[in-house]
Design an enzyme around this catalytic site. Structure first.
Site, mmCIF file in Angstrom:
data_model
loop_
_atom_site.group_PDB
_atom_site.id
_atom_site.type_symbol
_atom_site.label_atom_id
_atom_site.label_comp_id
_atom_site.label_asym_id
_atom_site.label_seq_id
_atom_site.Cartn_x
_atom_site.Cartn_y
_atom_site.Cartn_z
ATOM 1 N N ARG A 176 -5.370 7.435 3.253
ATOM 2 C CA ARG A 176 -5.142 8.188 2.024
ATOM 3 C C ARG A 176 -6.423 8.498 1.272
ATOM 4 O O ARG A 176 -6.556 9.573 0.687
ATOM 5 C CB ARG A 176 -4.148 7.421 1.141
ATOM 6 C CG ARG A 176 -2.745 7.489 1.706
ATOM 7 C CD ARG A 176 -1.757 6.632 0.951
ATOM 8 N NE ARG A 176 -0.420 6.836 1.507
ATOM 9 C CZ ARG A 176 0.646 6.151 1.141
ATOM 10 N NH1 ARG A 176 0.545 5.204 0.228
ATOM 11 N NH2 ARG A 176 1.819 6.388 1.688
ATOM 12 N N GLU B 182 3.172 -5.140 -7.016
ATOM 13 C CA GLU B 182 1.993 -4.336 -7.311
ATOM 14 C C GLU B 182 1.220 -4.859 -8.502
ATOM 15 O O GLU B 182 0.045 -4.502 -8.688
ATOM 16 C CB GLU B 182 2.403 -2.876 -7.558
ATOM 17 C CG GLU B 182 1.243 -1.916 -7.603
ATOM 18 C CD GLU B 182 1.653 -0.464 -7.796
ATOM 19 O OE1 GLU B 182 0.791 0.367 -8.123
ATOM 20 O OE2 GLU B 182 2.856 -0.165 -7.605
#
Length: 571
Positions: A298, A386
């Site tokens: 990414r 996260e």
């Protein structure tokens, strides 16, 4: 200035474990804490299991099941460490990869509905992986299915009390130990105090800090701000992952902007510049596979698109084209299924035209610094999902997010329950008084429009602390952040009404500005380019920067220090 009527104590609730945030990580933490014998409060600003990132995730889950292709968790670990560019906390990354299969199989036992082929759980080949490894329900419903399954499991545990509509204002600390939290009941505007022997932060990431993002509304970095003010440390705050092909044009209504990636690597969708030329190979020398398939990680894909746009080869809306026009229509229909019809309702026909895509803030590799039992440096305070930093280093491997939520959530919930066992509550009304006084001091007064201020901060972060950074814009961002902090003031602004948007915006900005400064200061300090942190004035990795940056709050000042990966880890 007109003072708002002081808020009275509305409710006091006690449990062994308080879990803040009810996405995938928070729900799994609550389940595991309850299975370990603890009573649990599961609190969320949204409806339970309906907010956060997991329910929005549409794609795949990385795990070394070896159902269709021979695999081992150490192979998954190798790919995770490679993506992390030498900055992963190897203990956390090992936990992620080694325990992933057990969590995925447990979800299978709970009837999540993993896609199957010939009796085996089906696995797709995602960017950065050395083999097909990523499971899914279907390419547009994996996250919702995971969330729905966990919500169903919550109902099996009477020890879990689920409370939505609670905005946690601060974690309460007494004698250096976390002992609960103080919250605002959003719909009534009343105060709720929550006493617990262990507190778990499961609030997700910070991508709402950016103008274009794939986040839910409550992904503003709240957990990082709560952790800092409680005395915990953050790690790797400079590393914000931008999803390279967020939808840009034409207009897409009612569909997730990050939906394109699985179809791209399933069908071989082509990235084209504004001149309709493929350009991935120019940027893919270190990522290419022998079969020529798309494998750009990414960070590299974000770089490639950005550089094509900067070179004047962007698409009309300022991104790149993603084309499936070379794919036979029957293959598009087989892959997309009913999504083809939903796209048609938006005027998109993939057989005859490409769509435009561009990078979008998607995930945060940094977060709360924890030990392998997911404890922070504040006794009684844990974190998962996260909200945790360190496992992914400088860049997260595709598919690791939901795996991380499930594995880290289970670990943190179990550790929090063990910590709470045989302990007495440390709750103190006196310890909670500063936070209650903060809310009680809310006043109706003139000032900058707070909703506009949130949008302005998002613009500052996008334009000056985005995917590609330079010293001067980063310093300008700090000046803007400090100016906004002065404008915000020390006392909350309120409209003196239930479901008070002005008060919530003030509390949001209080957190967002602290977290934005953490990201910006860390980005200024790291004078190299590594993974998702790209300094155009310092191109290339510098071996002396193979260190993690640790952020802490000392009074009103952020402190920053560097450690070798895993360095200074508590036993």
């Amino acid at each position: 200035m007109n003072p708002v009527k002081p808020l009275d104590l509305w409710m006091h609730i006690e449990a062994d474990v308080l879990v803040i945030g009810a996405g995938g990580a928070g729900m799994y933490a609550a389940i595991e804490a309850a299975r370990s014998g603890a009573t649990v409060i599961l609190a969320d600003r949204s409806l339970i299991g309906r907010g956060g990132a997991t329910v929005m995730a549409q794609m795949t889950v990385a795990v070394a099941l070896g159902e269709q292709t021979e695999d081992h968790w150490e192979n998954h670990l190798s790919d995770t460490l490679a993506a992390g560019r030498s900055l992963c906390d190897e203990n956390l990354a090992t936990i992620l990869c080694e325990e992933g299969p057990a969590r995925i199989r447990e979800m299978d036992d709970w009837k999540v509905g993993w896609a199957r082929e010939n009796g085996h759980i089906k696995q797709a080949h995602a960017p950065g992986h050395d083999r097909p490894r990523c499971v899914y329900v279907d390419f547009l419903a994996t996250g919702p299915a995971v969330s729905r399954t966990l919500r169903t499991q919550l109902h099996h545990f009477s020890a879990i009390r689920r409370i939505g509509d609670l905005m946690i204002v601060d974690i309460v600390v007494r004698d250096g130990q976390a002992c609960g939290a103080l919250a605002l009941h959003v719909s009534s505007g009343e105060i709720v105090t929550l006493a617990a022997k262990s507190v778990v932060i499961a609030t997700g990431g910070l991508t709402r800090l950016y103008r274009r993002n794939s986040a839910s509304f409550n992904m503003s970095g709240d957990g990082y701000a709560l952790a800092l003010r409680a005395g915990a440390e953050l790690i790797d705050m400079e590393f914000v992952q931008f999803f390279p092909i967020g939808h840009l044009a034409p207009r897409l209504v009612g569909m997730d902007p990050i939906m394109w990636d699985p179809f791209r690597y399933k069908l071989g969708g082509k990235l084209l510049n504004g001149q309709m030329q493929e350009f991935e190979e120019t940027y893919a020398a270190q990522d290419a596979r022998s079969d020529g398939a798309y494998v750009l990680t990414r960070d590299r894909a974000t770089y490639a698109i950005t550089k094509e746009v900067e070179a004047g080869r962007g698409s009309p809306a300022g991104g790149a084209y993603l084309s499936f026009m070379h794919i036979p229509p029957e293959e598009i229909r087989a892959a997309f299924g009913p999504v083809v019809d939903r796209l048609a309702e938006n005027g998109i026909d993939l057989r005859h035209r490409p769509i435009e895509v561009a990078p979008i803030a998607h995930y945060h590799m940094g977060g709360v610094r924890v030990t392998p039992d997911f404890a922070t440096n504040v006794p009684g305070l844990f974190a998962c999902g996260e909200a945790v930093g360190g496992a992914n280093g400088a860049n997260r491997l595709s598919g690791n997010a939901i795996t991380e939520a499930l594995v880290f959530g289970a670990r943190a919930g179990r550790s929090a329950a063990m910590h709470a066992r045989d302990r007495t509550s440390q709750w103190s009304e006196d310890a909670a008084k500063p936070v209650r006084d903060l809310l009680a001091g809310a006043e109706r007064r003139e000032g900058p429009n707070l909703a506009d201020a949130v949008a302005r901060l998002q613009g500052v972060m996008a334009d000056k602390v985005g995917a590609f950074r330079q010293a001067a814009p980063l310093q300008e961002a700090l000046v803007e952040i400090d100016r906004m902090r002065l404008d915000l003031g020390e006392a909350p602004r309120a409209g003196c009404a239930p479901f008070d948007p002005e008060l919530m915006d003030w509390l949001d900005l209080r957190n967002m500005l602290l977290v934005a400064r953490s990201v910006t200061e860390a980005a200024i300090s790291r004078t190299e380019s590594r993974g998702a942190h790209q300094r155009e004035d310092f191109p290339g990795m510098d071996e002396k920067w193979a260190v993690n940056q640790i952020v802490s709050l000392e009074g009103d000042r952020l402190a920053l220090r560097q450690l070798a990966p895993g360095g200074g880890r508590r036993a």
